[in-house]
Design an enzyme around this catalytic site. Structure first.
Site, PDB file in Angstrom:
ATOM      1  N   GLU A 128       1.032  -1.458  -0.045  1.00  0.00           N
ATOM      2  CA  GLU A 128      -0.001   0.028   0.027  1.00  0.00           C
ATOM      3  C   GLU A 128       0.768   1.229  -0.142  1.00  0.00           C
ATOM      4  O   GLU A 128       0.560   2.479  -0.624  1.00  0.00           O
ATOM      5  CB  GLU A 128      -1.004   0.183   1.302  1.00  0.00           C
ATOM      6  CG  GLU A 128      -2.293   0.851   1.212  1.00  0.00           C
ATOM      7  CD  GLU A 128      -3.102   0.529   2.014  1.00  0.00           C
ATOM      8  OE1 GLU A 128      -3.775  -0.584   2.010  1.00  0.00           O
ATOM      9  OE2 GLU A 128      -3.307   1.175   3.050  1.00  0.00           O
ATOM     10  N   GLU A 179       1.758   1.681  -3.330  1.00  0.00           N
ATOM     11  CA  GLU A 179       1.055   2.311  -4.237  1.00  0.00           C
ATOM     12  C   GLU A 179       0.723   3.787  -3.938  1.00  0.00           C
ATOM     13  O   GLU A 179       0.646   4.509  -4.953  1.00  0.00           O
ATOM     14  CB  GLU A 179      -0.311   1.486  -4.023  1.00  0.00           C
ATOM     15  CG  GLU A 179      -1.451   1.809  -4.792  1.00  0.00           C
ATOM     16  CD  GLU A 179      -2.585   0.954  -4.368  1.00  0.00           C
ATOM     17  OE1 GLU A 179      -2.801   0.164  -3.434  1.00  0.00           O
ATOM     18  OE2 GLU A 179      -3.562   1.550  -5.081  1.00  0.00           O
ATOM     19  N   CYS A 184      -8.490  -2.062   4.179  1.00  0.00           N
ATOM     20  CA  CYS A 184      -8.321  -3.424   4.754  1.00  0.00           C
ATOM     21  C   CYS A 184      -9.595  -3.723   5.500  1.00  0.00           C
ATOM     22  O   CYS A 184      -9.714  -4.794   6.038  1.00  0.00           O
ATOM     23  CB  CYS A 184      -7.489  -3.095   6.121  1.00  0.00           C
ATOM     24  SG  CYS A 184      -6.047  -2.116   5.972  1.00  0.00           S
ATOM     25  N   SER A 211      -7.220   2.011  -2.380  1.00  0.00           N
ATOM     26  CA  SER A 211      -5.970   1.160  -2.415  1.00  0.00           C
ATOM     27  C   SER A 211      -6.446  -0.130  -3.179  1.00  0.00           C
ATOM     28  O   SER A 211      -7.580  -0.724  -2.727  1.00  0.00           O
ATOM     29  CB  SER A 211      -5.169   1.057  -1.386  1.00  0.00           C
ATOM     30  OG  SER A 211      -4.470  -0.174  -1.272  1.00  0.00           O
ATOM     31  N   LYS A 227     -15.579  -9.678   7.507  1.00  0.00           N
ATOM     32  CA  LYS A 227     -14.651 -10.732   6.910  1.00  0.00           C
ATOM     33  C   LYS A 227     -15.141 -12.015   6.424  1.00  0.00           C
ATOM     34  O   LYS A 227     -14.669 -12.723   5.388  1.00  0.00           O
ATOM     35  CB  LYS A 227     -13.336 -11.089   7.964  1.00  0.00           C
ATOM     36  CG  LYS A 227     -12.561  -9.994   8.367  1.00  0.00           C
ATOM     37  CD  LYS A 227     -11.583  -9.545   7.474  1.00  0.00           C
ATOM     38  CE  LYS A 227     -10.705  -8.468   7.554  1.00  0.00           C
ATOM     39  NZ  LYS A 227     -10.197  -7.971   6.620  1.00  0.00           N
ATOM     40  N   GLU A 269     -16.225 -10.772   3.188  1.00  0.00           N
ATOM     41  CA  GLU A 269     -15.084 -10.657   2.176  1.00  0.00           C
ATOM     42  C   GLU A 269     -14.401 -12.060   1.728  1.00  0.00           C
ATOM     43  O   GLU A 269     -14.353 -12.159   0.437  1.00  0.00           O
ATOM     44  CB  GLU A 269     -14.128 -10.146   2.936  1.00  0.00           C
ATOM     45  CG  GLU A 269     -12.933  -9.678   2.098  1.00  0.00           C
ATOM     46  CD  GLU A 269     -11.588  -8.927   3.046  1.00  0.00           C
ATOM     47  OE1 GLU A 269     -11.522  -9.401   4.218  1.00  0.00           O
ATOM     48  OE2 GLU A 269     -10.827  -7.822   2.464  1.00  0.00           O
ATOM     49  N   GLU A 308     -14.075 -12.589  -6.318  1.00  0.00           N
ATOM     50  CA  GLU A 308     -12.868 -12.011  -6.651  1.00  0.00           C
ATOM     51  C   GLU A 308     -11.627 -12.574  -5.902  1.00  0.00           C
ATOM     52  O   GLU A 308     -10.384 -12.481  -6.264  1.00  0.00           O
ATOM     53  CB  GLU A 308     -12.692 -10.756  -6.980  1.00  0.00           C
ATOM     54  CG  GLU A 308     -12.910  -9.480  -5.888  1.00  0.00           C
ATOM     55  CD  GLU A 308     -14.628  -9.267  -5.814  1.00  0.00           C
ATOM     56  OE1 GLU A 308     -15.519 -10.095  -6.217  1.00  0.00           O
ATOM     57  OE2 GLU A 308     -14.810  -8.248  -5.270  1.00  0.00           O
ATOM     58  N   CYS A 315     -10.561  -2.284  14.506  1.00  0.00           N
ATOM     59  CA  CYS A 315     -11.022  -3.680  14.429  1.00  0.00           C
ATOM     60  C   CYS A 315     -11.284  -4.070  15.829  1.00  0.00           C
ATOM     61  O   CYS A 315     -11.975  -4.932  16.256  1.00  0.00           O
ATOM     62  CB  CYS A 315      -9.870  -4.410  13.921  1.00  0.00           C
ATOM     63  SG  CYS A 315      -9.558  -4.030  12.196  1.00  0.00           S
TER      64      CYS A 315
END
Lengths: 388, 597
Positions: free
Chosen positions: B284, B287, B311, B331, B370, B373, B378, B527
């Site tokens: 990141e 990037e 994240c 990102s 999560k 996710e 993908e 988190c």
């Protein structure tokens, strides 16, 4: 007035010789404090049913410091058996407007709103037309105040003042926690006077004729007169304006069909007066208060059905947010059905009465708190009809 | 709150509290606990369950302690006969509309209604059962959350959470009276509305109406399958919260014991998401520098800045629904969880001589999003799901209990290697501001060759619990290849909780705020306050977990991601360099614009 007939009064609908704008013009020459004193002196109490002294409500709101304040006319007349506000708005809307304007001047508001019951939307075009003229009239006499219409969508709960504010703010119509009260934080969180349609007309008339004349009528606790919505087993169904202070007996003598066994005073959320208590019960704050609904039942009526109807109504019209009201209403309804069917013993009625009493003290707003009124009064007085 | 003191009495004991205090808080000061259900420290007051009603001498009706401010001379009774009758009746009423199938309920043992029913010894239900005969829906289509209307007590904590804390409003109140219910837009399944799967509602539901979808059985099956090599990764925020599931006070750091417990549960390899957190910083950070270079040197106007972190899967789903025009700003890095899964089935598999299909990746996350996710189509870089099963901190607690492990007596042990090494920078991913801090520690040093100019590497301006925080770091004395950044003040913002994220993004959209880099975490506190964390979670508990995370960071020998030896190793052995083609194939992803309802 022990044995006399109820005295008919003509204050609310009287239009002859009255120019509402003129009355406003004359009234606003007085100081707001003087108007408040006059209102307090008159003993006028809210005609929506709760009976809060109007003058005090105005005074509290006037005392709040805020650039924005509002006057709201509660025309969400949803109580079963009540239809007086519709009649008032239909016949003498300018007197309502004028009452709002006087209140606005008194408390220091620049905006007034009328929250009209969804089902009364047919009145909207006429009211809007008349409001344009009235607002122009206010401008001419130099009062920085204007009134607008707002429309409800048919929920009974939106007649509860704080749910009404929520509804007007575009939110779900649910009562708020109190305090704060509307006089401190009402519509849009600003100090607000919210009065019933009829209350505002009386306020207007008190401004015109003075508190002395108003006070002459009625009793110490219930000054003046009141518009009654009379329905049920009566040959004289309709609207009548009567002096306060009569007993239910006097009322029944005048309006009953000769076979009246019970009168439901104050609509579905009011109390039921059985024949044996007609004589001792005064209609008013010393006895049984009412927003004006008087439903007469003769001996052909099943009080089980009456109660069942009311409970169905409350089960559906509870906003559902607080436990005592949302679940309590369902339990009362299912409870009397189970007793009727024989699935629950008659003794269960006592459990339900206790439940109703808990609802009265623990529900969040007036709706849930008042379900106990019809329930306890009907169940206590017509136990046999409920059980068998 | 005003400084004026108000005098009142609670159960005849006088007490003085500041004006504006509620009766509930005043009673608490005297150690009188008034039971509550709809009340939650994080949320606005509803006053609708009525369980907290108390008697105010002179008042016509009882008053809700949570919603009523104290007034001078008030006399309150919290346990009078009227109060007790009313309270018990209310609990009985709630039970009559609640599917009280307690022994089969997922929340059995951690249900506020169950506790109250027990405290008040509600026996045989007095009232008629209202659960049967009503059309009740169980929505289990979401991979993260199960919503069971038959257990709902309409306290509206979830609605307030979704609306005011998260600004999502996926849940709302529909209908009135006996039909009133908590619903989504047109009653669609949670999987098909704006729900971000953040699980904050799950964390606040007092009963079992909103729970996470559990995958504990699937994980046991994988562990018990001799053909599967089961790898477990643990997120940074789990180690400072797992104790709460197992009888510890909030804020205990139990990394070593947790690793031992995971080994005893039978996982073949116990590894750390912190490793890929460090890796994320390199990907990141690179990037970000690339984007800055394109914007500043190449004058490429199409470069999307500010760049935001990626994240938090709740944040990703939120921006996909709410600000789809800003997706190029996110990102492209996968979250550390997904990076880990992708590498476990490629790099790790290769080194261990295993096939991707024989590896099962389990992650222990403080998060319910999560789970969603891991199921995104993908996220299959190896041809197989990057991550097979996601468990919350709560589910890990459950597994440890089921396995009969005496957690308190466990020895500490170390993560396995490789992909188990981490730095303090990876650990602080678990707290709001942590990714920003970790990124700055690395980026500054890469660009200037010097450590970030903050004492002890603690970048205090990005720390704290303020909803939106801003920081500026001036870059001076750059290495030759980064000369274009010399003198630039990198402008950063941090937001946590999606309501704050919305505010921040709206400001960016309006053009009223300008940043280079934005960190957003969907959950309040980051988190550590995730939807999968132990219940209850509140402000005080979040603060304790945050302290524990910063302690963990301080205690580690390495505190900068680029110094992680295993990260260096993976670039040498496998990935080449940050943002290489291989990195892009495995560690980066793309996003999808979604509907606004």
């Amino acid at each position: 007035m022990e044995n006399s007939r109820p005295k008919r009064v003509d204050i609310i609908f009287l239009m002859e010789g009255i120019d509402p704008i003129k009355v406003v013009e004359t009234t606003i020459k007085k100081s707001p404090d003087d108007i408040i004193l006059e209102m307090i002196d008159s003993g006028l109490k809210g005609r929506g049913g709760a009976g809060f002294p109007t003058g005090l409500k105005w005074k509290f709101t006037r005392n709040e410091e805020s650039y924005d304040k509002y006057v709201i006319c509660n025309a969400d007349e949803g109580e079963p058996g009540t239809f007086k506000d519709r009649e008032i708005l239909d016949r003498v809307p300018e007197k309502v407007f004028a009452g709002i304007a006087i209140c606005g001047y008194t408390i220091g508001a620049r905006e007034g709103l009328i929250y009209l019951r969804g089902e009364y939307n047919f009145l909207l075009p006429t009211l809007n037309e008349k409001l344009i003229l009235f607002n122009e009239g206010l401008k001419k006499i130099g009062l920085d105040f204007s009134i607008q219409m707002r429309s409800g969508s048919g929920a009974y709960i939106c007649g509860e003042e704080s749910a009404l504010f929520e509804s007007m703010e575009g939110k779900r119509g649910e009562p708020r926690n109190k305090p704060p009260f509307p006089t401190v934080a009402g519509y849009l969180g600003k100090p607000t006077v919210i009065n019933n349609v009829e209350t505002l007309v009386y306020a207007f008339m008190i401004a015109r004729i003075g508190s002395e004349k108003f006070k002459e009528m009625g009793t110490k606790d219930s000054r003046g007169s009141k518009v009654f919505s009379i329905s049920g087993d009566t040959p004289k169904a309709g609207i009548s304006e009567l002096e306060l202070g009569m007993t239910v007996q006097q009322f029944v003598d005048e309006f009953g069909d000769g076979d009246t066994k019970a009168v439901q005073v104050g609509g579905a959320s009011g109390g039921c007066v059985p024949r044996k208590m007609f004589q001792e019960t005064i209609i008013g704050y010393e006895g049984i208060p009412t927003g004006g609904s008087m439903m007469l039942f003769n001996s052909s009526r099943s009080m089980y059905n009456v109660l069942h109807d009311y409970l169905e109504f409350f089960t559906e019209e509870s906003c559902g947010q607080c436990t005592p009201c949302r679940v309590g209403c369902q339990q009362l309804l299912k409870g009397i059905e189970a007793i009727k069917r024989g699935d629950k013993s008659p003794g269960y009625l006592e459990d339900l009465k206790k439940l109703a009493k808990t609802m009265k003290v623990a529900a969040k707003c007036g709706l849930g708190q008042s379900v106990a009124n019809p329930f306890v009064s009907i169940v206590s007085n017509f136990k046999e009809e409920i059980i068998y | 709150m005003s400084k004026y003191l108000v005098n009142l009495s609670v159960n005849d004991i006088p007490v003085s509290v500041p004006e504006g205090t509620t009766i509930l808080a005043a009673a608490k000061k005297l150690d009188f606990k008034i039971p509550t259900l709809c009340y939650h420290e994080d949320l606005c007051v509803a006053g609708n369950c009525r369980v907290c009603v108390v008697e105010q001498v002179g008042a016509r009706a009882l008053v809700a302690a949570c919603a009523t401010p104290v007034s001078e001379g008030m006399q309150i009774h919290t346990n009078s006969a009227t109060v007790r009758t009313a309270r018990k009746t209310i609990i009985e009423l709630l039970l009559s509309e609640h599917n009280a199938d307690c022994t089969k309920c997922y929340k059995n043992g951690n249900c506020e209604l169950q506790s109250l029913a027990h405290e008040y010894r509600v026996g045989e239900h007095v009232f008629i059962d209202l659960v049967n005969g009503k059309h009740r829906v169980i929505d289990d289509l979401s991979p993260s959350i199960i919503k069971d209307d038959s257990k709902c007590i309409r306290c509206q904590r979830c609605v307030r959470t979704c609306d005011e804390l998260q600004g999502v409003s996926a849940l709302t109140v529909a209908y009135k009276g006996d039909l009133q219910k908590i619903s989504t837009f047109l009653g669609h399944p949670l999987a098909e509305v704006v729900c971000t799967n953040c699980g904050q509602c799950v964390n606040r539901c007092p009963v079992g109406a909103l729970v996470e979808k559990t995958y504990v059985e699937e994980v046991w099956n994988a562990i018990n399958n001799p053909n599967k090599h089961v790898v477990v990764q643990t997120a940074p925020a789990v180690r400072v919260a797992i104790g709460e599931e197992l009888g510890y006070n909030p804020g205990e750091r139990l990394t070593g014991k947790m690793v031992t417990a995971l080994k005893r549960l039978g996982f073949d390899s116990v590894l750390d998401t912190d490793f890929t957190a460090d890796l994320t910083i390199l990907e990141e950070g690179t990037e970000l520098l690339t984007r800055l270079k394109r914007a500043l040197v190449d004058k490429d106007t199409r470069v999307a800045l500010p760049m935001t972190t990626s994240c938090s899967p709740g944040w990703i789903k939120f921006i996909e629904h709410t600000f789809p025009e800003f997706l190029p700003n996110v990102s492209t890095c996968k979250s550390p969880q997904q990076m880990f899964g992708a590498l476990a089935k490629t790099y790790y598999a290769q080194k261990k001589g295993l096939k991707a299909q024989d590896i099962c990746v389990v992650s222990i996350m403080p998060c319910t999003a999560k789970k969603y996710e891991a199921n995104r189509p993908e996220m299959r870089s190896s041809g197989y799901k990057d991550v097979d099963f996601v468990l919350t901190t709560r589910e890990l607690g459950m597994m440890i209990k089921q396995a009969g492990i005496n957690f308190h007596n466990l020895e500490d042990s170390q993560y396995d290697s490789f992909m188990g090494e981490s730095t303090g920078a990876g650990v602080i991913f678990g707290v709001t501001g942590g990714v920003m801090e970790a990124a700055l520690r690395t980026v500054y040093e890469v660009v200037t060759g010097r450590e970030v100019p903050f004492k002890n590497l603690d970048i205090l301006p990005v720390r704290g619990m303020e909803g939106v925080r801003e920081a500026k770091v001036k870059i001076e004395g750059c290495l030759p290849e980064w000369k274009f950044l010399d003198g630039i003040e990198v402008s950063c913002a941090v937001a946590h909780g999606l309501a704050n994220a919305r505010k921040l993004m709206q400001a960016v959209k309006d053009g009223s705020a300008h940043y280079h880099f934005i960190e957003i975490m969907a959950c309040p506190g980051g988190c550590l306050g995730g939807g999968g964390q132990p219940i209850p979670t509140n402000e005080e508990i979040r603060a304790k977990r945050a302290t524990a995370i910063y302690r963990e960071d301080e205690g580690l020998p390495l505190r900068k991601s680029h110094e992680n030896p295993e990260v260096k190793m993976i670039y040498e052995e496998y990935l080449g360099a940050p943002n290489s083609n291989k990195s892009h194939a495995l560690l980066h992803t793309h996003y999808l614009a979604r509907r606004r309802y």
